[in-house]
Design an enzyme around this catalytic site. Structure first.
Site, PDB file in Angstrom:
ATOM      1  N   GLU A 194      -6.056   5.505   9.749  1.00 47.71           N
ATOM      2  CA  GLU A 194      -5.504   6.106  10.970  1.00 47.71           C
ATOM      3  C   GLU A 194      -6.209   7.425  11.295  1.00 47.71           C
ATOM      4  O   GLU A 194      -5.573   8.473  11.453  1.00 47.71           O
ATOM      5  CB  GLU A 194      -3.985   6.287  10.870  1.00 47.71           C
ATOM      6  CG  GLU A 194      -3.269   4.949  10.767  1.00 47.71           C
ATOM      7  CD  GLU A 194      -1.781   4.979  11.055  1.00 47.71           C
ATOM      8  OE1 GLU A 194      -1.188   6.061  11.186  1.00 47.71           O
ATOM      9  OE2 GLU A 194      -1.191   3.880  11.153  1.00 47.71           O
ATOM     10  N   GLU A 317      -1.680  -2.737   8.325  1.00 45.83           N
ATOM     11  CA  GLU A 317      -0.295  -2.231   8.366  1.00 45.83           C
ATOM     12  C   GLU A 317       0.433  -2.960   9.473  1.00 45.83           C
ATOM     13  O   GLU A 317       0.035  -2.877  10.649  1.00 45.83           O
ATOM     14  CB  GLU A 317      -0.247  -0.717   8.615  1.00 45.83           C
ATOM     15  CG  GLU A 317      -0.685   0.084   7.402  1.00 45.83           C
ATOM     16  CD  GLU A 317      -0.478   1.586   7.561  1.00 45.83           C
ATOM     17  OE1 GLU A 317       0.452   2.006   8.287  1.00 45.83           O
ATOM     18  OE2 GLU A 317      -1.274   2.335   6.944  1.00 45.83           O
TER      19      GLU A 317
HETATM   20  O1  AHR Z   1       3.356   2.853   6.492  1.00 47.47           O
HETATM   21  C1  AHR Z   1       3.762   4.141   6.809  1.00 47.47           C
HETATM   22  C2  AHR Z   1       2.710   4.926   7.566  1.00 47.47           C
HETATM   23  O2  AHR Z   1       2.499   4.332   8.808  1.00 47.47           O
HETATM   24  C3  AHR Z   1       1.339   4.967   6.973  1.00 47.47           C
HETATM   25  O3  AHR Z   1       1.207   5.954   6.002  1.00 47.47           O
HETATM   26  C4  AHR Z   1       0.466   5.265   8.129  1.00 47.47           C
HETATM   27  O4  AHR Z   1      -0.844   4.766   7.983  1.00 47.47           O
HETATM   28  C5  AHR Z   1       1.222   4.646   9.296  1.00 47.47           C
HETATM   29  O5  AHR Z   1       1.336   5.511  10.360  1.00 47.47           O
END
Ligand code: AHR
Length: 513
Positions: A194, A317
């Site tokens: 991210e 994710e």
């Molecule tokens: O999964 C929780 C968080 O969500 C992670 O650390 C991040 O990459 C995303 O914003």
């Protein structure tokens, strides 16, 4: 008067609980195409809340069965679902993590602040060796995310040397001093996370240039080539994908990541994990189905630069993100897991299966006690969530051959808004057994499906289903088996085809032999 009431009741019948809808589905067994990579069924474990600490990694005085401090009941549960890879150490944590803090004698490791997740103490007792030991116990591939946000190129370069080099070097000597002679040969290598946000607030252009530098110095050692994964876009940031594809040579990246979370309400007030009405359930499923659009549109961009589909889309994710359970640390992201979660998981996995030409890897966020978890723990207790059971039933698709299909199905409507009630994926395994996973999102109607199966011959059909009376039903420590797979008898062979009656709010996986 009585007559009128009867007539009204008859008119209402299609909308009553247990009402029936119909669909037709065509599955083409004559056109076996790509493989559904088992890595689509991957997971994610961040130094966040109780995922690592008090999840996988328990106190050194715990009386639970454990290897070192790794909780073995958790390992056993995850082995059962054939977890193919595990992403670590973050997430946002990854871009603040300095790997040298997590090696060597534990009592000498620095105690730091986990600034992203609750400002709690990170004692670094779980580091590189401990993570790789966990992966070895799980029989899973490690997927390590390096620190591009606040770490140096030298640091990333040396971490790879420490992990993967087999000859004589300062890093291999250090590794040996710390008790590990052979390199681990880690393959999956994230180059930041991210980086448009917590990983450095970068622009796409700036990140693409940084990626090229960090990836250059993340070396491929003999017998240990890296599969480098560039930090990709958030949801529908198509420009990010475009810039990466344009600026980074294709042979410099194995994949580009994509993050998309199902948000029931808004980012500011995501909604409760357990108390929600049909409107909110519907909105959650709409947010989940957005994944279909995202994967399609990011793939279209990638196709323009990479028509041979060499670069993978890695959805590392995904999952539903709700408000935390009342009374728990807001920085720990602990949420319950309901029948809705099972439907989110099954629908998303169907989307990934159906896009397996581009989606080669994915990671649910997160494995234990965080977000859409597979496992919740409380002291010595452990419970398997509805999401866990979906991964258990869907494991049959891992490395199977994807079968294309078409659905002509009903819509599920709430307050005048509509979405497809049914989603399906199908595959054929190496023994020729066909598996079909069907999801009925409709909260009120059963769907009877007539299938036309082209080039699929079978003698028997069996199945399992996950369903519940309400989308809010959960497994709790008091009642851990409310939502779990049961034998499914709603499918029958009719001639060469199949008729399936899929209950409302259900996930069904069929086996055709
Ligand atoms: O999964 C929780 C968080 O969500 C992670 O650390 C991040 O990459 C995303 O914003």
């Amino acid at each position: 008067m009585k007559k009128r009431v009867k007539l009204f009741a008859l008119l209402l019948l299609p909308f009553a609980a247990g009402a029936q809808k119909t669909a037709s589905v065509y599955i083409n067994g004559n056109e076996p195409k790509q493989t559904i990579s088992r890595h689509i069924y991957g997971h994610f474990s961040e130094h966040l809340g109780r995922c690592i600490y008090d999840g996988f990694w328990v106190s050194d005085t715990s009386t639970l069965p454990r290897k070192d401090r790794i909780r073995l009941d958790v390992v056993e549960a995850l082995k059962k679902i054939n977890i193919p890879n595990l992403r670590w150490p973050g997430g946002c944590f990854a871009d603040e993590y300095h790997w040298r803090d997590g090696i060597g004698a534990r009592n000498l490791r620095p105690k730091l602040i986990n600034t992203h997740w609750g400002n709690v103490t990170e004692d670094n007792s779980f580091g590189t060796h401990e993570f790789l030991e966990l992966c070895s116990l799980l029989g899973t591939e490690p997927y390590i995310c390096g620190n591009l946000g606040s770490g140096t190129i030298e640091e990333m370069n040396k971490w790879v040397e420490y992990l993967n080099f087999d000859g004589l070097s300062p890093m291999t000597e250090l590794r040996k001093q710390n008790g590990r002679v052979a390199p681990w040969k880690v393959q999956y290598w994230g180059v930041g996370n991210e980086n448009w946000g917590c990983g450095g607030s970068m622009t796409a252009d700036f990140y693409a240039d940084q990626y090229r530098r960090y990836a250059t110095f993340s070396k491929n050692y003999p017998g240990a080539p890296l599969k480098k994964i560039a930090g990709g876009p958030s949801s529908d940031d198509y420009n990010w994908t475009e810039v990466l594809m344009k600026k980074v040579p294709l042979n410099m990246m194995w994949g580009i990541s994509l993050h998309h979370y199902t948000i029931p309400k808004t980012w500011a007030d995501k909604g409760s994990a357990t108390a929600f009405d049909e409107k909110e359930y519907f909105a959650s499923m709409r947010s989940t189905l957005k994944m279909e659009e995202l994967v399609t549109k990011h793939s279209i961009i990638m196709d323009r630069y990479d028509p041979a589909k060499k670069v993978a889309l890695v959805v590392d994710e995904w999952g539903i993100w709700t408000n935390v359970e009342p009374g728990t640390n807001p920085g720990f992201l602990y949420q319950q897991n309901s029948m809705r979660d099972a439907l989110v998981a099954a629908t998303t996995l169907n989307i990934f299966n159906n896009h397996c030409d581009r989606v080669k890897m994915a990671n649910l966020a997160q494995t234990i006690n965080v977000l859409q978890a597979l496992i919740l723990t409380k002291g010595h207790q452990l419970l398997l969530t509805p999401t866990y059971h979906v991964f258990d039933l869907y494991k049959v698709h891992q490395d199977a051959t994807w079968l294309p299909l078409q659905i002509n199905g009903p819509e599920y409507a709430v307050d005048g808004q509509k979405l497809p009630a049914l989603n399906i994926s199908a595959s054929k395994d190496s023994n020729g057994v066909v598996h079909i996973s069907l999801v009925n999102l409709d909260a009120n109607n059963t769907i009877t499906i007539k299938t036309a199966l082209n080039g699929i011959s079978f003698k028997t059909v069996t199945g399992q289903a996950i369903t519940a009376a309400k989308f809010t039903d959960v497994n709790s420590f008091e009642k851990p088996d409310v939502v779990k797979p049961t034998a499914f008898n709603g499918a029958k062979k009719e001639g060469d085809n199949l008729v399936v009656t899929v209950p409302k709010l259900s996930v069904v996986v069929l086996e055709l032999k």
